[in-house]
Motif scaffolding. Structure first.
Motif, short mmCIF file in Angstrom:
data_model
loop_
_atom_site.label_atom_id
_atom_site.label_comp_id
_atom_site.label_asym_id
_atom_site.label_seq_id
_atom_site.Cartn_x
_atom_site.Cartn_y
_atom_site.Cartn_z
N TYR A 54 0.89 -1.15 0.00
CA TYR A 54 0.00 0.00 0.00
C TYR A 54 0.93 1.20 0.00
N VAL A 83 1.25 -7.99 8.16
CA VAL A 83 1.60 -6.77 7.42
C VAL A 83 2.62 -5.96 8.21
N VAL A 109 -6.53 -2.31 4.36
CA VAL A 109 -5.37 -2.68 3.55
C VAL A 109 -5.81 -2.54 2.11
#
Length: 125
Positions: A54, A83, A109
């Motif tokens: 991201y 993550v 996310v």
């Protein structure tokens, strides 16, 4: 302009909160790894892969480290996604998305291929 004060930028009708006032060009950040769980569609589950990022302003702020999938009843899949977040360092702990990075928090996310909201179920120290 003061720390914690909300501003309204009328040209864009945007509400914002001042998080830092200083001469430094960069905010202090720290990597924080967390596991999120979410029930998602099969299509989303199939799209999530280790290495997905991201990006915000061209910089990665969340990177998928690992993903496990568990089929549920129906057409939903339970994901457990590990993550690594680029969190802002504060005196009250790491912050991501303007909120403390802690258990129970709902985080989004998103990549250019998918988006889902997951609950933080583990935070690595």
């Amino acid at each position: 302009m003061r720390y914690g004060r909300q501003l309204t930028i009328s040209a864009y009708t945007l509400d914002a909160t001042v998080i830092d006032i200083s001469q430094d060009e960069e905010l202090a950040t720290t990597p924080v790894t967390a596991t999120l769980t979410a029930n998602v569609s099969t299509a989303v589950a199939d799209a999530v892969e280790a290495g997905d990022e991201y990006r915000l302003a061209g910089q990665p702020v969340a990177t998928v480290q690992d993903v496990t999938r568990e089929q549920t009843n129906g057409e939903r899949v339970r994901l457990a996604v590990r993550v690594e977040f680029v969190a802002r360092e504060t005196t009250s702990g790491p912050m991501y998305g303007g909120e403390p990075l802690r258990l129970g928090r709902q985080l989004t996310v998103a990549t250019d291929r998918y988006e889902f909201v997951g609950e933080v179920t583990a935070v690595e120290a």
